[in-house]
Design an enzyme around this catalytic site. Structure first.
Site, PDB file in Angstrom:
ATOM      1  N   ASP A   1       0.841  -1.205   0.000  1.00 58.40           N
ATOM      2  CA  ASP A   1       0.000   0.000   0.000  1.00 58.40           C
ATOM      3  C   ASP A   1       0.870   1.247   0.000  1.00 58.40           C
ATOM      4  O   ASP A   1       2.021   1.205   0.459  1.00 58.40           O
ATOM      5  CB  ASP A   1      -0.876   0.037   1.258  1.00 58.40           C
TER       6      ASP A   1
HETATM    7  N1  URA Z   1      -1.510  -5.915   3.768  1.00 58.46           N
HETATM    8  C1  URA Z   1      -1.945  -4.635   3.783  1.00 58.46           C
HETATM    9  O1  URA Z   1      -3.001  -4.342   4.322  1.00 58.46           O
HETATM   10  N2  URA Z   1      -1.190  -3.709   3.180  1.00 58.46           N
HETATM   11  C2  URA Z   1      -0.012  -3.971   2.587  1.00 58.46           C
HETATM   12  O2  URA Z   1       0.631  -3.053   2.070  1.00 58.46           O
HETATM   13  C3  URA Z   1       0.431  -5.304   2.585  1.00 58.46           C
HETATM   14  C4  URA Z   1      -0.337  -6.267   3.191  1.00 58.46           C
END
Ligand code: URA
Length: 382
Positions: free
Chosen positions: A102
């Site tokens: 993310d």
């Molecule tokens: N899970 C999430 O919620 N975000 C990420 O970036 C990776 C795994």
């Protein structure tokens, strides 16, 4: 490979720039000046530009410590991407991130132009684990631990594969999570099911490779050959399985024993496991040089196969039981009166060639040799 193509790939230039290098007499092959772009190179040839030997690499693999605010994409109209951070270090390579983090998350992003390895790392059936350091807005609870281990069911009804969560140290809000699959916003959504929020999320490890602690956010380095090999080994599939209707195989002419095995079942699971071609190569070599050792290795390989089959069967059983169904034991083509000719349609139905690199010979034998196929019945009662 042609010399001009080789130059373009290794010297990071276009084909026309490579042509100029050749015309200007800057290129040697095995120490001899060469101006012909269509020269076919052998694997052992050494090419140099301005006296400096080139090192051919088919693919590039980079480990990046992604900072917060950067998006895991190749291009983006608004935000800086992970590929932007590499700048023009690899101008002729089409790098992309193998898996997403993310925008708010930080840590290990693998950038490569090797589509096959990226696919293998991300494919759900390969289960390459990824480890995250997560800061929660509430302490870790036992319910989270048990729920993660059983496989969290998300708000949309999707049941996830079992995952691990454990304290990372003394602070009960800082935990380590290991995932075996990649679902959008997975960790945030998993903790969300326990009314916990995620304040920070940092990916530390992909498969057998840990993010280099020397890399500050925004920095990257190439993976070493050992790291690439370890990643490739971790992403190599050992087993595949699929739940299918009973009509997916021609079972009518497959004998009474398989009919008895599947009596009362509404569907079946086909599973296939292989040790891969490396084991075949080793055993073939030993058969020529040390027949006694070959027999020992063969027996050990069979024992490892049994372990792999048991592990995959346990995983299938967990998944099928989570859907409220029951599973019989394993039955393989060739058992009892079941003909080996069932191997061919089995391999097609499970697509073992693409999923596992496992095929069936015209004699209905599995290749690689150390491979197993099995059928398990699925019923809605024990
Ligand atoms: N899970 C999430 O919620 N975000 C990420 O970036 C990776 C795994």
């Amino acid at each position: 490979m042609r010399l001009d193509k080789y130059l373009a790939e290794t010297a990071q230039c276009t084909r026309s720039e490579a042509k100029t290098l050749l015309q200007k007499g800057k290129v040697t092959v095995n120490g001899t000046l060469c101006k012909k772009g269509d020269t076919q190179l052998k694997e052992t040839d050494t090419v140099a530009v301005d006296g400096k030997a080139l090192n051919y690499r088919q693919f590039v693999y980079l480990m990046l410590n992604k900072p917060e605010g950067v998006v895991s994409a190749s291009t983006d109209k608004r935000d800086t991407t992970v590929v932007d951070l590499i700048g023009d270090a690899y101008p002729r390579r089409e790098l992309f991130p193998a898996g997403r983090l993310d925008k708010t998350s930080t840590g290990f992003v693998l950038l490569t132009d090797d589509g096959t390895l990226a696919h293998d790392i991300l494919a759900p059936g390969r289960h390459v684990p990824k480890q995250y350091l997560v800061t929660l807005d509430t302490p870790l609870t036992n319910a989270m631990r048990v729920g993660f281990a059983a496989g969290v069911t998300l708000a949309d009804g999707q049941t996830l594969a079992p995952a691990e969560v454990k304290p990372a140290g003394a602070d009960p809000c800082v935990v380590r999570v290991t995932l075996h699959q990649g679902v959008y916003h997975q960790i945030k959504r998993m903790f969300g099911m326990f009314d916990a929020g995620v304040n920070a999320l940092h990916r530390e490890v992909i498969g057998p490779v840990a993010l280099d602690a020397a890399l500050v956010p925004g920095q990257w380095r190439e993976l070493t050959a050992e790291e690439v090999n370890a990643l490739r080994a971790a992403a190599t599939p050992r087993g595949v399985w699929k739940q299918l209707p009973l009509t997916a195989l021609p079972l009518k002419n497959a004998g009474n024993d398989i009919a008895r095995h599947l009596r009362g079942c509404d569907a079946m699971v086909l599973m296939a496991v292989t040790l891969g071609s490396g084991a075949d190569t080793l055993m073939r070599r030993l058969e020529l040089t040390d027949i006694a050792l070959a027999a020992v290795v063969d027996a050990m390989a069979s024992a490892v196969m049994e372990e792999l089959c048991n592990a995959l069967e346990a995983e299938i059983r967990t998944s099928v039981q989570a859907q409220g169904h029951y599973l019989t034991g394993r039955f393989s083509p060739g058992y009892g009166d079941c003909p080996l000719t069932l191997q061919q349609p089995f391999a097609i139905a499970l697509d073992t060639v693409r999923g596992l690199g496992m095929a069936v010979t015209p004699e209905n034998l599995l290749t690689p040799r150390k491979s197993v196929t099995a059928i398990l019945g699925v019923a809605d009662h024990p």
